[in-house]
Motif scaffolding. Structure first.
Motif, PDB file in Angstrom:
ATOM      1  N   CYS A   1      57.849  46.028  36.097  1.00 22.11           N
ATOM      2  CA  CYS A   1      56.492  45.485  35.925  1.00 22.11           C
ATOM      3  C   CYS A   1      56.012  45.231  37.227  1.00 22.11           C
ATOM      4  CB  CYS A   1      56.397  44.420  34.673  1.00 22.11           C
ATOM      5  SG  CYS A   1      56.600  45.219  33.290  1.00 22.11           S
ATOM      6  N   ASP A   2      57.121  44.351  38.065  1.00 20.54           N
ATOM      7  CA  ASP A   2      56.565  43.614  39.239  1.00 20.54           C
ATOM      8  C   ASP A   2      56.421  44.776  40.101  1.00 20.54           C
ATOM      9  OD1 ASP A   2      56.636  41.239  38.319  1.00 20.54           O
ATOM     10  OD2 ASP A   2      58.439  40.714  39.138  1.00 20.54           O
ATOM     11  N   HIS A   3      57.398  45.812  40.323  1.00 20.44           N
ATOM     12  CA  HIS A   3      57.161  46.909  41.344  1.00 20.44           C
ATOM     13  C   HIS A   3      56.184  47.822  40.956  1.00 20.44           C
ATOM     14  CE1 HIS A   3      59.789  50.533  42.863  1.00 20.44           C
ATOM     15  NE2 HIS A   3      58.425  50.118  43.550  1.00 20.44           N
ATOM     16  N   PHE A   4      55.647  48.069  39.681  1.00 26.06           N
ATOM     17  CA  PHE A   4      54.544  48.983  39.164  1.00 26.06           C
ATOM     18  C   PHE A   4      53.263  48.216  39.576  1.00 26.06           C
ATOM     19  CE2 PHE A   4      51.064  50.098  36.101  1.00 26.06           C
ATOM     20  CZ  PHE A   4      51.244  51.085  36.136  1.00 26.06           C
ATOM     21  N   ALA A   5      53.243  46.636  39.503  1.00 20.59           N
ATOM     22  CA  ALA A   5      52.097  46.066  40.177  1.00 20.59           C
ATOM     23  C   ALA A   5      52.043  46.133  41.660  1.00 20.59           C
ATOM     24  CB  ALA A   5      51.988  44.443  39.724  1.00 20.59           C
ATOM     25  N   ARG A   6      52.936  46.246  42.430  1.00 19.23           N
ATOM     26  CA  ARG A   6      52.916  46.611  43.980  1.00 19.23           C
ATOM     27  C   ARG A   6      52.570  47.882  44.220  1.00 19.23           C
ATOM     28  NH1 ARG A   6      57.828  43.728  43.230  1.00 19.23           N
ATOM     29  NH2 ARG A   6      58.997  45.619  44.003  1.00 19.23           N
ATOM     30  N   LEU A   7      52.982  49.095  43.515  1.00 21.33           N
ATOM     31  CA  LEU A   7      52.672  50.161  43.488  1.00 21.33           C
ATOM     32  C   LEU A   7      51.020  50.326  43.596  1.00 21.33           C
ATOM     33  CD1 LEU A   7      55.449  52.269  41.745  1.00 21.33           C
ATOM     34  CD2 LEU A   7      54.965  52.056  44.386  1.00 21.33           C
ATOM     35  N   LEU A   8      50.321  49.562  42.465  1.00 20.39           N
ATOM     36  CA  LEU A   8      49.079  49.777  42.021  1.00 20.39           C
ATOM     37  C   LEU A   8      48.206  49.173  43.233  1.00 20.39           C
ATOM     38  CD1 LEU A   8      48.502  48.628  38.217  1.00 20.39           C
ATOM     39  CD2 LEU A   8      48.572  51.010  39.331  1.00 20.39           C
TER      40      LEU A   8
ATOM     41  N   GLU B   1      49.082  48.852  46.453  1.00 20.09           N
ATOM     42  CA  GLU B   1      49.473  49.876  47.469  1.00 20.09           C
ATOM     43  C   GLU B   1      48.662  51.100  47.389  1.00 20.09           C
ATOM     44  OE1 GLU B   1      52.921  52.850  49.432  1.00 20.09           O
ATOM     45  OE2 GLU B   1      53.390  51.535  47.789  1.00 20.09           O
ATOM     46  N   THR B   2      48.221  51.663  46.119  1.00 20.17           N
ATOM     47  CA  THR B   2      47.324  52.762  46.220  1.00 20.17           C
ATOM     48  C   THR B   2      45.942  52.581  45.805  1.00 20.17           C
ATOM     49  OG1 THR B   2      47.972  52.941  43.972  1.00 20.17           O
ATOM     50  CG2 THR B   2      49.273  54.284  45.152  1.00 20.17           C
ATOM     51  N   GLY B   3      45.774  51.362  44.988  1.00 22.21           N
ATOM     52  CA  GLY B   3      44.471  51.059  44.419  1.00 22.21           C
ATOM     53  C   GLY B   3      44.181  51.705  43.218  1.00 22.21           C
ATOM     54  N   PHE B   4      44.944  52.326  42.453  1.00 23.61           N
ATOM     55  CA  PHE B   4      44.905  52.829  41.174  1.00 23.61           C
ATOM     56  C   PHE B   4      44.704  51.569  40.245  1.00 23.61           C
ATOM     57  CE2 PHE B   4      47.765  56.519  42.412  1.00 23.61           C
ATOM     58  CZ  PHE B   4      46.705  57.347  43.068  1.00 23.61           C
ATOM     59  N   GLU B   5      44.202  52.149  39.416  1.00 26.95           N
ATOM     60  CA  GLU B   5      43.747  51.188  38.042  1.00 26.95           C
ATOM     61  C   GLU B   5      44.416  51.667  36.734  1.00 26.95           C
ATOM     62  OE1 GLU B   5      39.701  49.892  37.857  1.00 26.95           O
ATOM     63  OE2 GLU B   5      39.769  49.115  39.967  1.00 26.95           O
ATOM     64  N   LEU B   6      45.712  51.492  36.446  1.00 26.72           N
ATOM     65  CA  LEU B   6      46.154  52.193  35.357  1.00 26.72           C
ATOM     66  C   LEU B   6      46.896  51.117  34.448  1.00 26.72           C
ATOM     67  CD1 LEU B   6      47.833  55.158  37.009  1.00 26.72           C
ATOM     68  CD2 LEU B   6      46.066  55.274  35.336  1.00 26.72           C
TER      69      LEU B   6
ATOM     70  N   ARG C   1      44.987  56.382  52.592  1.00 21.24           N
ATOM     71  CA  ARG C   1      45.483  55.078  52.771  1.00 21.24           C
ATOM     72  C   ARG C   1      46.974  54.926  52.726  1.00 21.24           C
ATOM     73  NH1 ARG C   1      44.737  50.649  47.777  1.00 21.24           N
ATOM     74  NH2 ARG C   1      42.418  51.024  48.492  1.00 21.24           N
ATOM     75  N   LEU C   2      47.740  56.214  51.830  1.00 19.20           N
ATOM     76  CA  LEU C   2      49.151  56.222  51.900  1.00 19.20           C
ATOM     77  C   LEU C   2      49.650  56.866  53.444  1.00 19.20           C
ATOM     78  CD1 LEU C   2      49.819  57.889  48.773  1.00 19.20           C
ATOM     79  CD2 LEU C   2      50.512  55.664  49.303  1.00 19.20           C
ATOM     80  N   ALA C   3      48.801  57.708  54.002  1.00 22.50           N
ATOM     81  CA  ALA C   3      49.295  57.981  55.316  1.00 22.50           C
ATOM     82  C   ALA C   3      48.937  56.822  56.472  1.00 22.50           C
ATOM     83  CB  ALA C   3      48.335  59.227  55.894  1.00 22.50           C
TER      84      ALA C   3
END
Length: 508
Positions: free
Chosen positions: A133-140, A142-147, A200-202
Motif C-alpha cells: 500500500c505504501d509502494h502504491f501510494a508512492r506510485l500514485l 509519481e504519476t499523478g494518477f487518482e485510483l 513527467r515520467l520522462a
C-alpha cells in the motif's frame, strides 16, 4: 538473436534507464517479411516515436523489445552489453515493459492486486500488504494518477484501466515503457492526462517508446521520431524539424491527401432508408432518427454517452425494450441480427478483434462469411466464385499484401479494418453502421476508409458513423446528432463547429 543474457536487476526502478541499441533486427511470418535489418538507438529518458503505415513493423518492433515475440535475426544491447530478450520476463528483468493496445489485466481483481500481481511484498513467509500500500501510494504520487486501490479493475473506464497497466509496469521496476497506441481508446481528457504523465515520467529518467497514428499528438510529445516503411528503417530524426505532412511523406513514400474526400449532396428526392423510432435498451433511451438514401449521419458524444450502444441496438445485437426499426418502410424484428442483415443493415463494430473478425481464420473466409449463402448451393460453396470476388473486393479497399488464405491475425490493424469493410462490400448494404471507422489505422489507411464511406453513400447507402474523432464526424457527415447519457440531445448540420458540438456533449 545470438546474444547472452545479462544479470537480472530486481530493483530496476532505482537505476537510470539504459541506452538501447538494436541492430539488424529481422522478423518473418511465413512468406511475409515484417522487419528487415532494422537498426535503432534510444537514449535514457527519451520519448521516442516509432511511426509508419499499418504493416510497417512498428508493433512488431515493440513486441521484440518487450519480449512478446523473438526476432529471427539481429542483436540487442543495453548500456553497451549484449542481452537476450526472449520472453516478457526477460524484458521485465531488464526494466523494459510493453503496454499493448489489449491491456493485460484481470478484471475481477482489485487495482492493488493487479498492480502487484505475482510480486507481493513479504517478510519471511508472510505477506506484507502495508508495504504494498505504501509502494502504491508512492506510485500514485509519481504519476499523478487518482485510483482507488480497492476498486475492481473491470468496473473502471478504459482510461483508468490503462493507468493500472502503467502502475503495474512501474511497480515491476520498468525504466523503459514501450507503448503501442496508448491513446487510441481514450477520450480527450484521458489523452491529455496520459500525455502529461508520459512527460513527467520522462522527466524522472524513464525512457518511453511510443507507437501512435495521431501525428500532431506525437509531434507535440516526442524528442525524436523513427520512420519505418515496409519493415525497413527509413530515418531517425529530431521531431522538432517535422510537420504531420513531412512525416506522412516519409511513411508512405509519396504525397497523401490529408483531407476527407468531398461528400456529395443528398439528392432532394432521396427517400428515407432507415427510420428508428423510440428505440430503448439498457443503455439508450428513446432514440429516434432517420437517414435518407445517400446521406451520412454522424453521431458524436463523450465515451459512455450511448453512441456505440445505439448502433448495436439498431443492428439487433443489444436487447431492446421499446421502439422499432424500419428499413425502406418495413419494420424488422427487434433483437435479431439475422433479420437486420436480411433487411440490408451492415455493422462495422468498435472492436474488430472481438466483434468483427474471426481472428483464427483466413482473410478470405472473414471477408466472405457474411454473404456465404449467395455463393453456396445445396450446402456446397462455389469456391472459385468466392475466391474471385474476395480478390476483387480486396483490391477495391486497397487491402495490401494480404492473400485470401493468410491468417487475418497476421495483418496489420489498418488492413484488418479494411477487411471489415470488404466483408460488407461483397453485397453493398442498404444501411451501413460504422463505429470508430479509423481507430488505430495510419493516415493512408484512414484516407482510403473515408473514401470507401463516401463512395458507398454516393451509391445510395444510408450511413451512420460514430467516432471519437470529432473532426472525422464533422468532415464526413451531412448531419450530426449529439448524444449524452443515452439520449440524443442536439442535432446540427455539417456547418456546425467543434465548439458547438462539444458544448452540447458536455452541457446540454
Amino acid at each position: 538473436m545470438a546474444i547472452q543474457q545479462l544479470e537480472k536487476h530486481e530493483h530496476a526502478s532505482r537505476r537510470t534507464a539504459p541506452d538501447i541499441t538494436v541492430s539488424g533486427i529481422g522478423k518473418r511470418y511465413g512468406a511475409t517479411q515484417v522487419l528487415k535489418d532494422v537498426t535503432l538507438s534510444v537514449t535514457p529518458g527519451e520519448i521516442h516515436g516509432i511511426m509508419g503505415e499499418n504493416g510497417a513493423g512498428k508493433s512488431t518492433l515493440l513486441k521484440i523489445l518487450g519480449g512478446a515475440i523473438t526476432a529471427d535475426s539481429g542483436t540487442m544491447e543495453l548500456d553497451g552489453h549484449p542481452v537476450r530478450i526472449a520472453t516478457p520476463r526477460d524484458a521485465i528483468s531488464h526494466g523494459i515493459s510493453l503496454i499493448s493496445q489489449e491491456l493485460a489485466l484481470i478484471p475481477n481483481l482489485s487495482v492493488l492486486e493487479n498492480v502487484f500481481l505475482g510480486r507481493w511484498s513479504n517478510r519471511g513467509s508472510l505477506l506484507s500488504p502495508n508495504r504494498d500500500c505504501d509502494h502504491f501510494a508512492r506510485l500514485l504520487e509519481e504519476t499523478g494518477f487518482e485510483l482507488d486501490p480497492r476498486a475492481t479493475v473491470g468496473t473502471l473506464p478504459i482510461g483508468q484501466q490503462q493507468q493500472v497497466e502503467i502502475l503495474k509496469a512501474l511497480a515491476r521496476g520498468a525504466k523503459v515503457l514501450c507503448m503501442d497506441e496508448p491513446t487510441a481508446v481514450l477520450n480527450e481528457a484521458e489523452k491529455e492526462k496520459l500525455l502529461q504523465v508520459v512527460k513527467r515520467l520522462a522527466g524522472t529518467g524513464t525512457t518511453v517508446l511510443i507507437v501512435s497514428h495521431y501525428l500532431e499528438e506525437v509531434l507535440g510529445l516526442v524528442d525524436r521520431v523513427t520512420i519505418l516503411r515496409d519493415g525497413q528503417h527509413i530515418v531517425t530524426e529530431d521531431a522538432g524539424g517535422h510537420t504531420p505532412e513531412s512525416l506522412v511523406r516519409l511513411m508512405v513514400g509519396r504525397e497523401v491527401d490529408f483531407l476527407i474526400p468531398d461528400v456529395p449532396q443528398v439528392p432532394s428526392e432521396a427517400g428515407t432508408v432507415i427510420r428508428v423510432a423510440g428505440l430503448t435498451s439498457a443503455k439508450v433511451k428513446d432514440i429516434s432518427l432517420e437517414v435518407r438514401r445517400g446521406e451520412i449521419l454522424g453521431i458524436a458524444g463523450l465515451v459512455g454517452s450511448g453512441r456505440s450502444e445505439t448502433l448495436l441496438a439498431v443492428f439487433g445485437a443489444d436487447r431492446t425494450t421499446g421502439g422499432h426499426v424500419e428499413i425502406n418502410g418495413r419494420r424488422i424484428r427487434p433483437c435479431s441480427i439475422r433479420d437486420a442483415i436480411k433487411a440490408g443493415i451492415a455493422l462495422i463494430p468498435e472492436s474488430r478483434k472481438e466483434q468483427g473478425l474471426v481472428m483464427s481464420r483466413p482473410v478470405g473466409e472473414n471477408i466472405a462469411l457474411s454473404t456465404l449463402p449467395a455463393r453456396s448451393w445445396a450446402g456446397f460453396v462455389r469456391a472459385h466464385r468466392e475466391w474471385t470476388e474476395v480478390k476483387d473486393v480486396s483490391k477495391a479497399v486497397d487491402l495490401r499484401g494480404a492473400r485470401p488464405g493468410q491468417p487475418i491475425a497476421n495483418l496489420s490493424g489498418g488492413n484488418q479494418q479494411k477487411a471489415l469493410f470488404a466483408k460488407w462490400l461483397l453485397n453493398p448494404p442498404a444501411v451501413l453502421l460504422v463505429d470508430e471507422p479509423t481507430r488505430g489505422v495510419d493516415i493512408a489507411a484512414k484516407a482510403r476508409i473515408h473514401g470507401i464511406i463516401v463512395e458507398l453513400a454516393a451509391m445510395g447507402t444510408a450511413v451512420i458513423v460514430v467516432s471519437s474523432e470529432l473532426e472525422e464526424v464533422l468532415g464526413l457527415s451531412h448531419r450530426i446528432h449529439v448524444m449524452r447519457h443515452g439520449r440524443i440531445v442536439a442535432e446540427f448540420d455539417r456547418s456546425a463547429t467543434r465548439d458547438e458540438v462539444m458544448t452540447s456533449a458536455f452541457l446540454k
